[in-house]
Design a protein around this motif. Structure first.
Motif, PDB file in Angstrom:
ATOM      1  N   GLU A   1       0.835  -1.212   0.000  1.00 27.53           N
ATOM      2  CA  GLU A   1       0.000   0.000   0.000  1.00 27.53           C
ATOM      3  C   GLU A   1       0.868   1.259   0.000  1.00 27.53           C
ATOM      4  O   GLU A   1       0.538   2.250  -0.673  1.00 27.53           O
ATOM      5  CB  GLU A   1      -0.925  -0.015   1.207  1.00 27.53           C
ATOM      6  CG  GLU A   1      -2.031  -1.069   1.127  1.00 27.53           C
ATOM      7  CD  GLU A   1      -2.873  -1.116   2.377  1.00 27.53           C
ATOM      8  OE1 GLU A   1      -2.495  -0.442   3.368  1.00 27.53           O
ATOM      9  OE2 GLU A   1      -3.899  -1.821   2.374  1.00 27.53           O
ATOM     10  N   GLU A   2       1.966   1.239   0.757  1.00 22.30           N
ATOM     11  CA  GLU A   2       2.844   2.407   0.786  1.00 22.30           C
ATOM     12  C   GLU A   2       3.465   2.659  -0.590  1.00 22.30           C
ATOM     13  O   GLU A   2       3.557   3.812  -1.029  1.00 22.30           O
ATOM     14  CB  GLU A   2       3.945   2.187   1.825  1.00 22.30           C
ATOM     15  CG  GLU A   2       3.452   2.229   3.265  1.00 22.30           C
ATOM     16  CD  GLU A   2       4.559   1.903   4.245  1.00 22.30           C
ATOM     17  OE1 GLU A   2       5.646   1.450   3.782  1.00 22.30           O
ATOM     18  OE2 GLU A   2       4.360   2.087   5.470  1.00 22.30           O
TER      19      GLU A   2
ATOM     20  N   ALA B   1       2.082   1.792  -3.436  1.00 19.89           N
ATOM     21  CA  ALA B   1       0.998   2.252  -4.313  1.00 19.89           C
ATOM     22  C   ALA B   1       0.718   3.733  -4.082  1.00 19.89           C
ATOM     23  O   ALA B   1       0.464   4.492  -5.034  1.00 19.89           O
ATOM     24  CB  ALA B   1      -0.248   1.412  -4.084  1.00 19.89           C
ATOM     25  N   ASN B   2       0.727   4.175  -2.808  1.00 22.42           N
ATOM     26  CA  ASN B   2       0.466   5.591  -2.506  1.00 22.42           C
ATOM     27  C   ASN B   2       1.520   6.497  -3.141  1.00 22.42           C
ATOM     28  O   ASN B   2       1.213   7.608  -3.591  1.00 22.42           O
ATOM     29  CB  ASN B   2       0.439   5.794  -0.995  1.00 22.42           C
ATOM     30  CG  ASN B   2      -0.839   5.247  -0.373  1.00 22.42           C
ATOM     31  OD1 ASN B   2      -1.890   5.212  -1.027  1.00 22.42           O
ATOM     32  ND2 ASN B   2      -0.767   4.804   0.874  1.00 22.42           N
ATOM     33  N   LYS B   3       2.797   6.035  -3.169  1.00 24.89           N
ATOM     34  CA  LYS B   3       3.837   6.846  -3.800  1.00 24.89           C
ATOM     35  C   LYS B   3       3.591   7.000  -5.294  1.00 24.89           C
ATOM     36  O   LYS B   3       3.796   8.070  -5.866  1.00 24.89           O
ATOM     37  CB  LYS B   3       5.198   6.220  -3.543  1.00 24.89           C
ATOM     38  CG  LYS B   3       5.657   6.293  -2.098  1.00 24.89           C
ATOM     39  CD  LYS B   3       7.022   5.646  -1.906  1.00 24.89           C
ATOM     40  CE  LYS B   3       7.463   5.715  -0.448  1.00 24.89           C
ATOM     41  NZ  LYS B   3       8.777   5.055  -0.247  1.00 24.89           N
TER      42      LYS B   3
ATOM     43  N   TRP C   1       0.622   6.872  -6.710  1.00 27.11           N
ATOM     44  CA  TRP C   1      -0.555   7.719  -6.833  1.00 27.11           C
ATOM     45  C   TRP C   1      -0.194   9.196  -6.637  1.00 27.11           C
ATOM     46  O   TRP C   1      -0.669  10.061  -7.361  1.00 27.11           O
ATOM     47  CB  TRP C   1      -1.608   7.270  -5.840  1.00 27.11           C
ATOM     48  CG  TRP C   1      -2.847   8.129  -5.804  1.00 27.11           C
ATOM     49  CD1 TRP C   1      -3.328   8.838  -4.756  1.00 27.11           C
ATOM     50  CD2 TRP C   1      -3.736   8.372  -6.888  1.00 27.11           C
ATOM     51  NE1 TRP C   1      -4.478   9.512  -5.092  1.00 27.11           N
ATOM     52  CE2 TRP C   1      -4.755   9.228  -6.423  1.00 27.11           C
ATOM     53  CE3 TRP C   1      -3.799   7.922  -8.220  1.00 27.11           C
ATOM     54  CZ2 TRP C   1      -5.799   9.686  -7.223  1.00 27.11           C
ATOM     55  CZ3 TRP C   1      -4.854   8.374  -9.003  1.00 27.11           C
ATOM     56  CH2 TRP C   1      -5.836   9.239  -8.499  1.00 27.11           C
ATOM     57  N   GLU C   2       0.695   9.490  -5.700  1.00 31.66           N
ATOM     58  CA  GLU C   2       1.113  10.872  -5.475  1.00 31.66           C
ATOM     59  C   GLU C   2       1.848  11.416  -6.690  1.00 31.66           C
ATOM     60  O   GLU C   2       1.686  12.590  -7.039  1.00 31.66           O
ATOM     61  CB  GLU C   2       2.014  10.940  -4.231  1.00 31.66           C
ATOM     62  CG  GLU C   2       1.282  10.742  -2.920  1.00 31.66           C
ATOM     63  CD  GLU C   2       0.233  11.820  -2.688  1.00 31.66           C
ATOM     64  OE1 GLU C   2       0.441  12.964  -3.130  1.00 31.66           O
ATOM     65  OE2 GLU C   2      -0.812  11.485  -2.095  1.00 31.66           O
ATOM     66  N   SER C   3       2.666  10.577  -7.354  1.00 25.87           N
ATOM     67  CA  SER C   3       3.368  11.051  -8.554  1.00 25.87           C
ATOM     68  C   SER C   3       2.398  11.331  -9.695  1.00 25.87           C
ATOM     69  O   SER C   3       2.644  12.200 -10.536  1.00 25.87           O
ATOM     70  CB  SER C   3       4.417  10.025  -8.992  1.00 25.87           C
ATOM     71  OG  SER C   3       3.805   8.829  -9.462  1.00 25.87           O
TER      72      SER C   3
ATOM     73  N   LYS D   1      -0.888  12.328  -9.180  1.00 24.53           N
ATOM     74  CA  LYS D   1      -1.645  13.528  -8.827  1.00 24.53           C
ATOM     75  C   LYS D   1      -0.803  14.790  -8.984  1.00 24.53           C
ATOM     76  O   LYS D   1      -1.303  15.831  -9.432  1.00 24.53           O
ATOM     77  CB  LYS D   1      -2.157  13.419  -7.385  1.00 24.53           C
ATOM     78  CG  LYS D   1      -3.247  12.374  -7.183  1.00 24.53           C
ATOM     79  CD  LYS D   1      -3.951  12.553  -5.854  1.00 24.53           C
ATOM     80  CE  LYS D   1      -2.990  12.484  -4.695  1.00 24.53           C
ATOM     81  NZ  LYS D   1      -3.672  12.656  -3.396  1.00 24.53           N
TER      82      LYS D   1
END
Length: 614
Positions: free
Chosen positions: A106-107, A109-111, A113-115, A117
């Motif tokens: 998950e961590e 995946a969040n990175k 997703w942030e790139s 956005k």
């Protein structure tokens, strides 16, 4: 992405499953990093891989990691998609099992997703291909020569000490693979390799050496020495081979470590003359380790020879005497079987010794010339060690034409000269500079700047100091005039210096083209590890003195001038036959010596006339 615009006629987009491939080089590099750099550090590490583009049809794209994964600046292979990731390497199997893999995913995946956005993925699309690698592995592998199923071989023992000393604080135990590669019934098999786990003792960074074991038991089961008798299996020739060069090896170890023995040992030496000089030169060559020695001589061993010529004995003089060249080669083989010695019982045609009027026929002379040309061509160094001046002429011409190093030695009663001939440059390297238009070099000009820093290709030969061509020096001579009568020790000195001069030349980086050392250089830094590289050594035994003169090549030399070499290379034996069958005036006319004599006489007459008018 779902079906476009909700059109039911379109199928859902599907992707190939994720596939990875970790090269063996990656695991090797990880092992080195873990043992020598990371140690107990479990912090995440950046690594880099790529999606390989080159598999056969039908295979999914695979994320590849190899030895360069730890170098973030390493280039990505052509036509492959780069990917950056994070390595989590745990110290224990328990930590590996307890890792929250869902949270790590998950961590990551969040990175990504942030790139997306933030738009960072637009500038660096590699951020979309991030991956995770969670590992735990340390295995020691050894190549094991042991055949016992339950026990490893001796090579593993000290390797485990190394592991315990370096890593026992990091790991309580290691897995060991004893790789056993055997050939059974003609087929290589590794099935009897063994794998086991070893607990490492607590000895990290201990300053004390562990107790040593390993003495082998003797035949009685005790710890005494084992005796082996090798006398019956040792070849005496091999013993001689390994022992004969001991002095040379000791020289290299301590005294002259830069000495290049291979250049000396591999030199093929042709000795023209197997008399007093030839015997002494051969013995000194063997002392330097030279293995290829060839003799040429047409004389037989007489009763006066053995006391002065150390390769012969009294028995060699019986029944008319053995041929010197053959006997000398045979004796070298008996002294040291490892030498490649040959002898040729043949004559060397000479100027002033006609070949069509004597017992030596013209055809025999042609064969002798061809044989001599082949011998000189097949050797590296030619030694001129004959009794007469004219016998040195033909080999001097052939060697100059073939660009061979020539070492010349000649004796008087208590004087000698040892010299290297100038080594002519190949024609394409400036043949016009072979014999410069200098006057005849002489020893009285030794101190002038004209004779400083003379390179090897400008040095004179044995005939360059002469203003007359060689002729028959034995005609109308008494016995003492025909023979070279010398003090007994002179040949040994000259023969040894001839070989030492050869060795010094071979040690110089420029070989025969080396600048000549003179007497003035004796206090200067020597050019080689063995010292000076002179042009000539002139010895005076009555004064126990040597001088090192230097003389330039003479443009009217009857042996090495361009006029003589050009004629020889164009006409071959036809030119040589003219020299053999003509008086010395033929060579003097060809080289310009005749004109030089006439001009000198005219100048003397003019000087006398001048004196009378004063």
């Amino acid at each position: 992405m779902a079906a476009a615009m909700g059109d039911p006629s379109l199928s859902r987009l599907q992707f190939a499953p994720f596939s990875s491939a970790l090269d063996v080089g990656f695991w090797h590099e990880l092992t080195q990093k873990k043992l020598n750099e990371y140690r107990l550090d479990e912090a995440p590490k950046d690594i880099k891989g790529y999606y390989y583009n080159g598999d056969s049809a039908g295979l999914p794209a695979r994320l590849t990691l190899e030895f360069s994964a730890f170098d973030m600046s390493a280039p990505t292979p052509a036509r492959c998609c780069p990917a950056v990731g994070t390595l989590y390497n745990t110290n224990t199997l328990e930590a590996f099992k307890a890792a929250d893999k869902k949270l790590l995913l998950e961590e990551a995946a969040n990175k990504i997703w942030e790139s997306i956005k933030s738009g960072a993925a637009l500038d660096n699309p590699m951020l979309l291909n991030k991956f995770l690698l969670l590992t735990f592995a340390i295995t020691i592998g050894v190549y094991d020569p042991c055949n016992l199923a339950q026990y490893p071989g001796w090579p593993l023992r000290n390797f485990l000490v190394l592991a315990a000393h370096r890593w026992s604080g990091s790991f309580q135990s290691v897995e060991v693979v004893c790789f056993r590669d055997r050939t059974l019934q003609g087929v290589r098999d590794v099935a009897h390799s063994i794998v086991f786990e070893v607990k490492l003792p607590e000895m990290a960074f201990s300053p004390d050496c562990p107790k040593a074991v390993g003495w082998e038991k003797n035949q009685k089961g005790g710890m005494g020495p084992r005796m082996v008798n090798l006398s019956e299996c040792m070849d005496p020739k091999r013993l001689a081979e390994s022992s004969v060069d001991l002095n040379l090896k000791l020289m290299c170890w301590r005294l002259v470590p830069t000495l290049d023995l291979d250049k000396v040992v591999s030199a093929k030496c042709l000795l023209l003359g197997a008399g007093t000089l030839g015997c002494n030169v051969a013995r000194t060559l063997m002392g330097w380790g030279v293995r290829h020695i060839t003799f040429v001589d047409n004389a037989k061993i007489s009763y006066s020879n053995p006391v002065r010529q150390p390769l012969y004995e009294f028995e060699d003089c019986l029944a008319g005497g053995k041929p010197k060249a053959l006997a000398a080669a045979d004796r070298l083989q008996k002294i040291f079987p490892g030498v490649n010695a040959r002898g040729f019982n043949m004559s060397i045609p000479m100027p002033g010794h006609p070949v069509n009027f004597s017992s030596v026929t013209l055809e025999q002379a042609r064969r002798d010339v061809e044989q001599l040309e082949q011998l000189i061509d097949g050797h590296d160094v030619v030694f001129l060690l004959m009794d007469t001046r004219e016998s040195r002429w033909l080999p001097a011409v052939i060697a100059a034409s073939k660009r061979k190093l020539v070492i010349n030695a000649a004796l008087g009663f208590d004087t000698f000269v040892v010299m290297r001939h100038g080594l002519k440059k190949p024609r394409h390297q400036g043949a016009g500079d072979l014999c410069p238009s200098y006057p005849m070099a002489s020893a009285d000009l030794l101190g002038s700047s004209l004779f400083a820093n003379i390179p090897g290709y400008k040095l004179g030969c044995y005939f360059c100091n002469d203003v007359v061509a060689p002729g028959d020096s034995t005609r109308d001579r008494t016995l003492d005039q025909q023979c070279t009568v010398s003090r007994p020790g002179l040949a040994m000195i000259a023969g040894a210096l001839a070989v030492e001069l050869m060795v010094s030349v071979l040690q110089h980086p420029e070989g025969g083209y080396a600048i000549a050392s003179s007497s003035d250089d004796r206090m200067n830094e020597p050019p080689t590890s063995l010292g000076l590289v002179p042009h000539q050594i002139r010895g005076f035994l009555s004064r126990f003195d040597n001088v090192l003169p230097v003389s330039l090549a003479f443009d009217k030399c009857t042996a090495c001038s361009s006029k003589v070499l050009d004629q020889y290379e164009r006409e071959g034996f036809n030119f040589l036959a003219k020299v053999f069958n003509s008086s010395h005036s033929f060579l003097e006319d060809l080289t310009g010596l005749t004109l030089l004599h006439q001009e000198t006489q005219a100048a003397e007459i003019w000087d006398m006339s001048d004196d009378e008018t004063v």
